[in-house]
Scaffold this active site. Structure first.
Site, PDB file in Angstrom:
ATOM      1  N   CYS A   1      15.527 -20.722 -44.724  1.00 40.31           N
ATOM      2  CA  CYS A   1      16.641 -21.503 -44.219  1.00 40.31           C
ATOM      3  C   CYS A   1      17.945 -20.700 -44.650  1.00 40.31           C
ATOM      4  O   CYS A   1      18.074 -20.301 -45.681  1.00 40.31           O
ATOM      5  CB  CYS A   1      16.894 -22.875 -45.197  1.00 40.31           C
TER       6      CYS A   1
ATOM      7  N   CYS B   1      31.220 -33.296 -44.216  1.00 40.93           N
ATOM      8  CA  CYS B   1      30.240 -34.424 -44.238  1.00 40.93           C
ATOM      9  C   CYS B   1      30.195 -34.857 -45.728  1.00 40.93           C
ATOM     10  O   CYS B   1      30.161 -33.915 -46.543  1.00 40.93           O
ATOM     11  CB  CYS B   1      28.760 -33.896 -43.775  1.00 40.93           C
TER      12      CYS B   1
ATOM     13  N   CYS C   1      22.395 -27.995 -50.056  1.00 35.30           N
ATOM     14  CA  CYS C   1      22.767 -26.836 -49.566  1.00 35.30           C
ATOM     15  C   CYS C   1      24.333 -26.970 -50.200  1.00 35.30           C
ATOM     16  O   CYS C   1      25.066 -27.895 -50.315  1.00 35.30           O
ATOM     17  CB  CYS C   1      23.046 -26.824 -48.270  1.00 35.30           C
TER      18      CYS C   1
HETATM   19  S1  SF4 Z   1      27.129 -27.651 -44.185  1.00 38.86           S
HETATM   20 FE1  SF4 Z   1      26.316 -29.172 -42.588  1.00 38.86          FE
HETATM   21  S2  SF4 Z   1      26.119 -30.973 -43.702  1.00 38.86           S
HETATM   22 FE2  SF4 Z   1      27.570 -29.734 -44.944  1.00 38.86          FE
HETATM   23  S3  SF4 Z   1      29.563 -30.339 -44.101  1.00 38.86           S
HETATM   24 FE3  SF4 Z   1      28.911 -28.433 -43.031  1.00 38.86          FE
HETATM   25  S4  SF4 Z   1      27.902 -29.404 -41.255  1.00 38.86           S
HETATM   26 FE4  SF4 Z   1      28.095 -31.187 -42.625  1.00 38.86          FE
END
Ligand code: SF4
Length: 362
Positions: A116, A127, A346
């Site tokens: 990943c 988000c 993440c």
């Molecule tokens: S890394 Fe992916 S999940 Fe996180 S804010 Fe950005 S688009 Fe959204």
């Protein structure tokens, strides 16, 4: 300033060879050494004449993401915290150049490994269930920095590599908001003379950037596409993913319907199950209706409790949600995030690093 080789395409390296007064075919030779053979030291590119190697050693460089820390998980995955310098290679601090930390995860499984990788340092999409969002956008990665994460992870784990490699562009960043660099890296990953991965083994995940989806549909060479759905209505998605106000579900799913899927190609819909938020049977029924007439499978990802104000779904609600999808003919799978013991979400590592020195984690 030495010329950066990592991230250059075969054509760019051909032009570069010509600019040095060398035959054009030296470009593809460098390309092969870099991406197919993973030779990151010019001296080790023994397919090049000694005099050219000496010249390249002076006039070029190969800058891989630098491993700051490895976090091996109990489940066998390894999470990497990488440091990257300024994008043009200028010293950090000059001309607004910023260094950054990004993350990649190497996940071995029988017969294959999945890596990943990040496409941006931080992310502007915001988000609400994502820790990377709290970093904001630090900067776009270059093609070399994107492909470099794969090369380092493969090289680091070369003794235990399985025959198949999958890449998911699901780390930090929204890949379609760094379109050109992401696609330059993807072309190298998918090129049979480059890293030589199969298109179905490379998946780009987007929060739903409709112009990027439309552009991707026009590409001759492209990865598989995953959409981060995460909600069963606009009201719910507006609250979780503000990008939905710009590209609401009807617009997003219409772009999916128009997307020129190839035979046997399908969309993956990622759906993070947040306990009490989007995991009810009514949500599952609405998801079925949303995805009608789309060739798609759904990955249900139970939320990992962490620093954000959400809770994990119960085992029963996960099972019921999945059963409703399956009963209505929507293929659905439950995917648990790996490496949960090593800051798996993440953005988690970079956030911790921003807040406190990593040494405090040791
Ligand atoms: S890394 Fe992916 S999940 Fe996180 S804010 Fe950005 S688009 Fe959204």
């Amino acid at each position: 300033m030495p010329v950066e080789l990592l991230g250059k395409s075969a054509d760019e390296l051909r032009e570069f060879a010509l600019s040095l007064g060398e035959p054009a075919y030296r470009g593809p030779q460098i390309y092969r050494a870099l991406y197919a053979e993973r030779r990151f030291d010019i001296g080790a590119m023994t397919n090049l004449p000694v005099a050219l190697r000496a010249r390249l050693a002076k006039e070029t460089r190969i800058t891989l993401p630098r491993i700051m820390r490895r976090f091996p998980s109990m489940d066998g995955s390894i999470r990497y915290l990488f440091s990257i310098g300024g994008p043009s290679g200028n010293p950090v601090g000059s001309r607004g150049e910023k260094s950054a930390q990004i993350e990649a995860v190497f996940m071995p499984k029988e017969g294959r490994q999945t890596i990943c990788i990040s496409t941006q340092a931080g992310c502007a999409v915001d988000c609400h269930f994502c820790l990377t969002a709290q970093l904001g956008l630090i900067r776009n990665l270059t093609a070399g920095e994107i492909v470099g994460q794969v090369l380092v992870a493969l090289q680091e784990n070369r003794e235990q590599l399985a025959p198949q490699t999958n890449i998911v562009l699901m780390g930090q960043g929204e890949p379609l908001l760094n379109y050109d660099a992401t696609m330059a890296a993807v072309r190298i990953l998918l090129d049979p003379k480059g890293v030589a991965l199969a298109p179905r083994h490379v998946t780009l995940s987007t929060s739903g950037i409709v112009p990027g989806i439309e552009r991707l549909g026009q590409e001759k060479i492209r990865p598989s596409l995953a959409i981060s759905l995460n909600a069963s209505s606009d009201e719910q998605r507006d609250a979780l993913m503000p990008i939905n106000r710009k590209y609401p579900l009807a617009v997003l799913l219409e772009a999916c319907r128009r997307y020129p899927l190839r035979p046997r190609e399908y969309f993956t819909m990622e759906y993070v199950l947040l306990g009490g938020v989007n995991d009810s049977p009514e949500d599952a029924c609405r998801v079925v209706r949303l995805l009608a007439h789309l060739r798609t499978k759904v990955n249900l990802i139970p939320w990992n409790p962490g620093n954000l104000p959400y809770r994990a779904p119960t085992g029963d609600s996960i099972e019921e949600f999945k059963s409703i999808l399956l009963e209505k003919g929507v293929p659905a799978f439950v995917r648990y995030s790996r490496g949960q013991d090593v800051f798996a979400a993440c953005g988690q590592l970079a956030l911790i690093e921003t807040a406190s020195p990593l040494s405090t984690l040791q």
